[in-house]
Design an enzyme around this catalytic site. Structure first.
Site, mmCIF file in Angstrom:
data_model
loop_
_atom_site.group_PDB
_atom_site.id
_atom_site.type_symbol
_atom_site.label_atom_id
_atom_site.label_comp_id
_atom_site.label_asym_id
_atom_site.label_seq_id
_atom_site.Cartn_x
_atom_site.Cartn_y
_atom_site.Cartn_z
ATOM 1 N N ALA A 32 46.071 45.268 53.533
ATOM 2 C CA ALA A 32 45.830 44.964 54.950
ATOM 3 C C ALA A 32 46.968 44.110 55.523
ATOM 4 O O ALA A 32 47.389 44.302 56.674
ATOM 5 C CB ALA A 32 44.486 44.254 55.100
ATOM 6 N N TYR A 163 39.058 30.143 37.993
ATOM 7 C CA TYR A 163 39.511 30.734 39.276
ATOM 8 C C TYR A 163 39.652 29.607 40.295
ATOM 9 O O TYR A 163 40.657 29.521 41.011
ATOM 10 C CB TYR A 163 38.499 31.787 39.745
ATOM 11 C CG TYR A 163 38.886 32.488 41.029
ATOM 12 C CD1 TYR A 163 39.806 33.531 41.029
ATOM 13 C CD2 TYR A 163 38.326 32.107 42.249
ATOM 14 C CE1 TYR A 163 40.162 34.189 42.215
ATOM 15 C CE2 TYR A 163 38.676 32.755 43.433
ATOM 16 C CZ TYR A 163 39.599 33.785 43.409
ATOM 17 O OH TYR A 163 39.938 34.432 44.582
ATOM 18 N N SER A 166 42.721 27.653 39.623
ATOM 19 C CA SER A 166 43.951 28.375 39.989
ATOM 20 C C SER A 166 44.175 28.293 41.500
ATOM 21 O O SER A 166 45.311 28.096 41.959
ATOM 22 C CB SER A 166 43.900 29.835 39.524
ATOM 23 O OG SER A 166 42.997 30.617 40.290
ATOM 24 N N LYS A 167 43.104 28.396 42.287
ATOM 25 C CA LYS A 167 43.258 28.391 43.742
ATOM 26 C C LYS A 167 43.488 26.979 44.285
ATOM 27 O O LYS A 167 44.234 26.803 45.263
ATOM 28 C CB LYS A 167 42.044 29.063 44.398
ATOM 29 C CG LYS A 167 41.922 30.551 44.063
ATOM 30 C CD LYS A 167 43.163 31.342 44.478
ATOM 31 C CE LYS A 167 43.035 32.836 44.210
ATOM 32 N NZ LYS A 167 44.222 33.599 44.638
ATOM 33 N N VAL A 198 35.456 38.468 50.645
ATOM 34 C CA VAL A 198 35.972 39.646 51.340
ATOM 35 C C VAL A 198 35.659 40.877 50.480
ATOM 36 O O VAL A 198 35.829 40.838 49.256
ATOM 37 C CB VAL A 198 37.509 39.553 51.540
ATOM 38 C CG1 VAL A 198 38.002 40.662 52.461
ATOM 39 C CG2 VAL A 198 37.916 38.193 52.085
HETATM 40 N N1 LIG Z 1 38.146 39.410 47.769
HETATM 41 C C1 LIG Z 1 37.833 38.153 47.999
HETATM 42 O O1 LIG Z 1 36.655 37.797 48.217
HETATM 43 C C2 LIG Z 1 38.914 37.114 48.064
HETATM 44 C C3 LIG Z 1 38.641 35.925 48.752
HETATM 45 C C4 LIG Z 1 39.625 34.933 48.817
HETATM 46 C C5 LIG Z 1 40.848 35.150 48.220
HETATM 47 N N2 LIG Z 1 41.080 36.308 47.554
HETATM 48 C C6 LIG Z 1 42.400 36.457 46.954
HETATM 49 O O2 LIG Z 1 43.075 37.520 47.625
HETATM 50 C C7 LIG Z 1 44.077 38.057 46.776
HETATM 51 C C8 LIG Z 1 43.972 39.569 46.794
HETATM 52 O O3 LIG Z 1 42.735 39.925 46.203
HETATM 53 P P1 LIG Z 1 41.854 41.168 46.679
HETATM 54 O O4 LIG Z 1 40.517 40.654 46.933
HETATM 55 O O5 LIG Z 1 42.578 41.931 47.704
HETATM 56 O O6 LIG Z 1 41.809 41.934 45.288
HETATM 57 P P2 LIG Z 1 42.125 43.458 44.891
HETATM 58 O O7 LIG Z 1 41.747 43.548 43.463
HETATM 59 O O8 LIG Z 1 41.520 44.383 45.871
HETATM 60 O O9 LIG Z 1 43.707 43.583 45.032
HETATM 61 C C9 LIG Z 1 44.576 42.875 44.196
HETATM 62 C C10 LIG Z 1 45.908 43.609 44.108
HETATM 63 O O10 LIG Z 1 46.771 42.825 43.283
HETATM 64 C C11 LIG Z 1 47.353 43.674 42.305
HETATM 65 N N3 LIG Z 1 47.665 42.877 41.110
HETATM 66 C C12 LIG Z 1 46.803 42.344 40.224
HETATM 67 N N4 LIG Z 1 47.472 41.706 39.264
HETATM 68 C C13 LIG Z 1 48.790 41.839 39.538
HETATM 69 C C14 LIG Z 1 49.978 41.394 38.916
HETATM 70 N N5 LIG Z 1 49.955 40.711 37.751
HETATM 71 N N6 LIG Z 1 51.165 41.684 39.488
HETATM 72 C C15 LIG Z 1 51.214 42.415 40.629
HETATM 73 N N7 LIG Z 1 50.121 42.873 41.268
HETATM 74 C C16 LIG Z 1 48.921 42.579 40.721
HETATM 75 C C17 LIG Z 1 46.337 44.759 42.063
HETATM 76 O O11 LIG Z 1 46.911 45.932 41.474
HETATM 77 C C18 LIG Z 1 45.796 44.979 43.470
HETATM 78 O O12 LIG Z 1 46.579 45.910 44.191
HETATM 79 C C19 LIG Z 1 43.866 37.415 45.419
HETATM 80 O O13 LIG Z 1 44.806 36.369 45.242
HETATM 81 C C20 LIG Z 1 42.466 36.868 45.504
HETATM 82 O O14 LIG Z 1 42.267 35.783 44.633
HETATM 83 C C21 LIG Z 1 40.155 37.296 47.473
HETATM 84 C C1 LIG Z 2 32.416 35.606 42.618
HETATM 85 C C2 LIG Z 2 33.034 35.990 43.928
HETATM 86 C C3 LIG Z 2 34.503 35.853 43.918
HETATM 87 C C4 LIG Z 2 35.168 35.740 45.258
HETATM 88 C C5 LIG Z 2 36.310 34.797 45.179
HETATM 89 C C6 LIG Z 2 36.952 34.513 46.448
HETATM 90 O O1 LIG Z 2 38.156 33.862 46.356
HETATM 91 C C7 LIG Z 2 36.070 33.912 47.474
HETATM 92 C C8 LIG Z 2 35.495 32.701 47.469
HETATM 93 C C9 LIG Z 2 34.787 32.229 48.632
HETATM 94 C C10 LIG Z 2 33.986 31.155 48.724
HETATM 95 C C11 LIG Z 2 33.428 30.335 47.609
HETATM 96 C C12 LIG Z 2 34.246 29.231 47.152
HETATM 97 C C13 LIG Z 2 33.979 27.959 47.327
HETATM 98 C C14 LIG Z 2 32.979 27.429 48.241
HETATM 99 C C15 LIG Z 2 32.996 25.955 48.263
HETATM 100 C C16 LIG Z 2 33.366 25.182 49.265
HETATM 101 C C17 LIG Z 2 33.836 25.612 50.579
HETATM 102 C C18 LIG Z 2 33.952 24.380 51.499
HETATM 103 C C19 LIG Z 2 33.902 24.778 52.925
HETATM 104 C C20 LIG Z 2 34.036 23.598 53.861
HETATM 105 O O2 LIG Z 2 34.506 22.529 53.466
HETATM 106 O O3 LIG Z 2 33.692 23.725 55.024
#
Ligand SMILES: NC(=O)c1ccc[n+]([C@@H]2O[C@H](COP(=O)([O-])OP(=O)(O)OC[C@H]3O[C@@H](n4cnc5c(N)ncnc54)[C@H](O)[C@@H]3O)[C@@H](O)[C@H]2O)c1
Ligand SMILES: CCCCC[C@H](O)/C=C/C=C\C/C=C\C/C=C\CCCC(=O)O
Length: 270
Positions: A32, A163, A166-167, A198
């Protein structure tokens, strides 16, 4: 960089002709982001490990935006040499790099060392390598780096401690790197995006991803219900703001279902 002044004192960077690199570009949030960058006139190098998905995505994007604005590079962000080679190929093809989106990420609490390696070390590695090209002190043109963190980068996702770590690391690195870049005169802004849940591939098969904490799946589901699911369009608008708003540097932008807001910076020196 070309800037245009818009009301409310925000300075918007035009993306026309700019070169962006997106990691994890062929699925989910990265895909996206790639589309948004292309819609706004940028050239994009898509870095990803998934060649199969890349093939069909590249066919679609090429028809829409033209081959000359696109480059797919098979690249694992864990592999220093692959990342270095991908940046060099982007430079050789497009003549510069102005935007880096460190987006590749995984979620699997069982393989936790790999998760730190991709989600945090991968971000640091790509940042240091891209600065070799972007840094104004090294002949670069400056630019902007946007790291994909998460709401789990500012609060605990209890069923996913590594996780979460890491974030949190990505948010901390973003803030400190932004200040280091500004104080050093690199001309590179560094921001991070913190979306809630998401609907992507990562947000599927949750119990299996929780590993030793799969027994906490019901609590995780409650958290999902509390926060709701964030639309991809909201994530992309927030991302676009971090890229184009020249006043944003060291920012962590939280993306909730109903709103987005910046996390206030905490000073330890006051
Ligand atoms: N989906 C969620 O709820 C969410 C929320 C917050 C943050 N994120 C973060 O968003 C980012 C994207 O995640 P997503 O939800 O789109 O996941 P996704 O699995 O749909 O996409 C991840 C992409 O990264 C690629 N990838 C994985 N490991 C890789 C590597 N070692 N090298 C290169 N490419 C690699 C995959 O092939 C894929 O295309 C991540 O950092 C994730 O932690 C996701
Ligand atoms: C198991 C689901 C994996 C999804 C991972 C992705 O990165 C999304 C995470 C989204 C929310 C949950 C994380 C933490 C919530 C805790 C605190 C948020 C504080 C908000 C605020 O201060 O207003």
């Amino acid at each position: 960089m070309t800037v245009q002044q818009t009301p409310l004192f925000s300075w918007r960077m035009s993306l026309s002709g700019k070169v962006a690199v997106v990691t994890g570009a062929v699925m989910g949030i990265g895909k996206a982001m790639t589309e948004k960058l292309l819609q706004n006139g940028a050239k994009v190098a898509l870095l990803d490990m998934n060649k199969t998905e890349a093939e069909s995505l590249m066919q679609t994007l090429t028809k829409q935006y033209g081959q000359e604005r696109l480059l797919f590079l098979h690249c694992d962000v864990e592999q220093e040499e692959q990342v270095k080679a991908a940046f060099q190929k982007t430079m050789d093809t497009f003549g510069g790099i102005h935007i880096l989106c460190n987006n590749a990420g995984i979620l699997n609490e069982s393989t936790w060392e790999k998760m730190i390696s991709v989600n945090l070390v991968g971000v640091i590695r790509a940042t240091y390598l891209v600065l070799e090209h972007m840094n104004k002190l090294k002949g670069g043109q400056g630019g902007v780096i946007v790291n994909t963190a998460s709401l789990a980068g500012i609060g605990p996702l209890v069923s996913c401690p590594v996780y979460t770590a890491s974030k949190h690391g990505v948010v901390g690195f973003t803030r400190a790197m932004s200040a280091a870049s500004a104080l050093s005169g690199y001309g590179v802004r560094v921001n991070c995006l913190c979306p809630g849940f998401v609907q992507t591939g990562l947000f599927s098969n949750i119990p299996a991803r929780l590993g030793p904490f799969s027994h906490l799946k019901d609590g995780t589901q409650l958290l999902v219900e509390k926060f709701g699911i964030v639309n991809m369009s909201q994530v992309v608008e927030a991302f676009f703001e971090l890229v184009t708003d020249e006043t944003k540097d060291g920012a962590a932008l939280l993306v909730f279902q109903q709103e987005r807001k910046y996390m206030p910076a905490v000073s330890v020196t006051d």
